[in-house]
Scaffold this motif. Structure first.
Motif, mmCIF file in Angstrom:
data_model
loop_
_atom_site.group_PDB
_atom_site.id
_atom_site.type_symbol
_atom_site.label_atom_id
_atom_site.label_comp_id
_atom_site.label_asym_id
_atom_site.label_seq_id
_atom_site.Cartn_x
_atom_site.Cartn_y
_atom_site.Cartn_z
ATOM 1 N N GLN A 10 0.817 -1.203 0.000
ATOM 2 C CA GLN A 10 0.000 0.000 0.000
ATOM 3 C C GLN A 10 0.855 1.259 0.000
ATOM 4 O O GLN A 10 1.916 1.304 0.626
ATOM 5 C CB GLN A 10 -0.887 0.015 1.245
ATOM 6 C CG GLN A 10 -2.319 0.252 0.920
ATOM 7 C CD GLN A 10 -3.202 0.099 2.145
ATOM 8 O OE1 GLN A 10 -2.819 -0.421 3.178
ATOM 9 N NE2 GLN A 10 -4.407 0.581 2.015
ATOM 10 N N ASN A 12 -0.331 5.314 0.500
ATOM 11 C CA ASN A 12 -1.542 6.045 0.888
ATOM 12 C C ASN A 12 -2.652 5.016 1.057
ATOM 13 O O ASN A 12 -2.457 4.030 1.734
ATOM 14 C CB ASN A 12 -1.885 7.161 -0.092
ATOM 15 C CG ASN A 12 -0.889 8.310 -0.023
ATOM 16 O OD1 ASN A 12 -0.160 8.461 0.957
ATOM 17 N ND2 ASN A 12 -0.853 9.118 -1.059
ATOM 18 N N ASP A 13 -3.779 5.191 0.430
ATOM 19 C CA ASP A 13 -4.858 4.216 0.579
ATOM 20 C C ASP A 13 -5.010 3.338 -0.654
ATOM 21 O O ASP A 13 -6.004 2.645 -0.811
ATOM 22 C CB ASP A 13 -6.181 4.932 0.873
ATOM 23 C CG ASP A 13 -6.164 5.594 2.240
ATOM 24 O OD1 ASP A 13 -5.512 5.043 3.158
ATOM 25 O OD2 ASP A 13 -6.793 6.654 2.390
ATOM 26 N N GLU A 14 -4.012 3.380 -1.535
ATOM 27 C CA GLU A 14 -4.079 2.606 -2.777
ATOM 28 C C GLU A 14 -3.244 1.339 -2.665
ATOM 29 O O GLU A 14 -2.181 1.331 -2.054
ATOM 30 C CB GLU A 14 -3.550 3.437 -3.949
ATOM 31 C CG GLU A 14 -4.265 4.756 -4.155
ATOM 32 C CD GLU A 14 -5.731 4.602 -4.499
ATOM 33 O OE1 GLU A 14 -6.083 3.631 -5.199
ATOM 34 O OE2 GLU A 14 -6.514 5.443 -4.067
ATOM 35 N N GLU A 15 -3.733 0.258 -3.300
ATOM 36 C CA GLU A 15 -2.994 -0.992 -3.312
ATOM 37 C C GLU A 15 -2.262 -1.162 -4.643
ATOM 38 O O GLU A 15 -2.798 -0.840 -5.702
ATOM 39 C CB GLU A 15 -3.930 -2.187 -3.083
ATOM 40 C CG GLU A 15 -4.415 -2.287 -1.662
ATOM 41 C CD GLU A 15 -5.123 -3.595 -1.390
ATOM 42 O OE1 GLU A 15 -4.699 -4.313 -0.478
ATOM 43 O OE2 GLU A 15 -6.103 -3.891 -2.110
ATOM 44 N N TYR A 16 -1.051 -1.662 -4.545
ATOM 45 C CA TYR A 16 -0.200 -1.928 -5.703
ATOM 46 C C TYR A 16 0.317 -3.353 -5.571
ATOM 47 O O TYR A 16 0.280 -3.936 -4.492
ATOM 48 C CB TYR A 16 0.987 -0.958 -5.740
ATOM 49 C CG TYR A 16 0.587 0.481 -5.913
ATOM 50 C CD1 TYR A 16 0.570 1.076 -7.167
ATOM 51 C CD2 TYR A 16 0.227 1.254 -4.815
ATOM 52 C CE1 TYR A 16 0.197 2.398 -7.329
ATOM 53 C CE2 TYR A 16 -0.146 2.583 -4.965
ATOM 54 C CZ TYR A 16 -0.163 3.151 -6.220
ATOM 55 O OH TYR A 16 -0.524 4.457 -6.377
ATOM 56 N N ASP A 90 4.116 1.958 2.419
ATOM 57 C CA ASP A 90 3.407 2.151 3.689
ATOM 58 C C ASP A 90 3.198 0.838 4.430
ATOM 59 O O ASP A 90 3.396 0.763 5.631
ATOM 60 C CB ASP A 90 2.060 2.845 3.466
ATOM 61 C CG ASP A 90 2.228 4.292 3.010
ATOM 62 O OD1 ASP A 90 3.327 4.860 3.167
ATOM 63 O OD2 ASP A 90 1.251 4.853 2.481
ATOM 64 N N THR A 91 2.762 -0.189 3.718
ATOM 65 C CA THR A 91 2.600 -1.524 4.295
ATOM 66 C C THR A 91 2.783 -2.544 3.179
ATOM 67 O O THR A 91 2.582 -2.237 2.006
ATOM 68 C CB THR A 91 1.194 -1.749 4.915
ATOM 69 O OG1 THR A 91 0.210 -1.639 3.886
ATOM 70 C CG2 THR A 91 0.885 -0.795 6.035
ATOM 71 N N ASN A 93 1.025 -5.937 2.356
ATOM 72 C CA ASN A 93 -0.173 -6.620 2.834
ATOM 73 C C ASN A 93 -0.121 -8.127 2.752
ATOM 74 O O ASN A 93 -0.201 -8.816 3.745
ATOM 75 C CB ASN A 93 -1.404 -6.116 2.077
ATOM 76 C CG ASN A 93 -1.643 -4.643 2.311
ATOM 77 O OD1 ASN A 93 -1.226 -4.093 3.318
ATOM 78 N ND2 ASN A 93 -2.302 -3.992 1.370
ATOM 79 N N ARG A 127 -11.603 -5.715 -4.571
ATOM 80 C CA ARG A 127 -10.254 -5.141 -4.505
ATOM 81 C C ARG A 127 -9.790 -4.725 -5.890
ATOM 82 O O ARG A 127 -10.044 -5.414 -6.879
ATOM 83 C CB ARG A 127 -9.248 -6.142 -3.946
ATOM 84 C CG ARG A 127 -9.385 -6.382 -2.478
ATOM 85 C CD ARG A 127 -8.424 -7.428 -2.004
ATOM 86 N NE ARG A 127 -7.107 -6.884 -1.760
ATOM 87 C CZ ARG A 127 -6.094 -7.604 -1.327
ATOM 88 N NH1 ARG A 127 -6.235 -8.900 -1.105
ATOM 89 N NH2 ARG A 127 -4.933 -7.044 -1.104
ATOM 90 N N PHE A 129 -6.148 -3.181 -7.620
ATOM 91 C CA PHE A 129 -4.784 -2.724 -7.391
ATOM 92 C C PHE A 129 -4.016 -2.615 -8.698
ATOM 93 O O PHE A 129 -4.368 -3.225 -9.697
ATOM 94 C CB PHE A 129 -4.045 -3.588 -6.366
ATOM 95 C CG PHE A 129 -4.083 -5.067 -6.605
ATOM 96 C CD1 PHE A 129 -3.114 -5.681 -7.374
ATOM 97 C CD2 PHE A 129 -5.071 -5.840 -6.039
ATOM 98 C CE1 PHE A 129 -3.132 -7.043 -7.581
ATOM 99 C CE2 PHE A 129 -5.098 -7.209 -6.234
ATOM 100 C CZ PHE A 129 -4.119 -7.810 -7.015
#
Length: 149
Positions: A10, A12-16, A90-91, A93, A127, A129
């Motif tokens: 992640q 921000n609030d977006e998943e990659y 950021d994280t 997942n 989801r 991404f």
């Protein structure tokens, strides 16, 4: 058809996501030594198991401003064009399986340099991404300059 394993992370609030085959390890934040003269998205270098590893802030590379380190912040240690680098995210997942036919082209509304970094978009259930194209994220010339310091 053999599924493609990807690591989902992640910013921000977006998943990659990136292909797990390019990921060497996922590390907690460590001390970064600044190196003068590098682009702003290159935060410096760190010692990763005896190797000097450049650290790149993906958030800043994507034009979202610099990362703010939190407890969940991670370094994804990846291989790009044969060079090991660290990516600040950021994280990190999870690891999931996708099929090539689940990767759709990036929307036309994504333009400019951002689009060149993306392989496409994956939708699984609710989801969504972006698949990151690591080989385009950092050019060979940039990697060479980073290595020279």
């Amino acid at each position: 058809m053999v599924p493609l394993k990807v690591i989902v992370f992640q910013i921000n609030d977006e998943e990659y996501a990136i292909d797990v085959r390019q990921v060497q390890s996922i590390e907690r934040v460590q001390k970064i030594t600044r190196v003068p003269g590098l682009p702003p998205f290159v935060k410096g270098v760190m010692n990763m198991r005896g190797e000097v590893t450049p650290i790149i802030d993906l958030k800043e590379r994507f034009g979202m401003g610099p990362s703010q380190y939190q407890k969940e912040t991670r370094f994804l240690i990846v291989s790009v064009n044969g060079v090991i680098i660290g990516l600040i995210v950021d994280t990190a997942n999870d690891v999931i399986d996708i099929h090539q036919d689940q990767i759709e082209p990036a929307p036309e509304t994504i333009s400019g340099t951002d689009r060149e970094y993306l392989k496409g978009v994956v939708k699984i259930g609710d989801r969504l991404f972006m698949m990151v194209h690591l080989d385009r994220l950092i050019s060979l010339e940039e990697l060479h300059n980073i290595q020279k310091g």
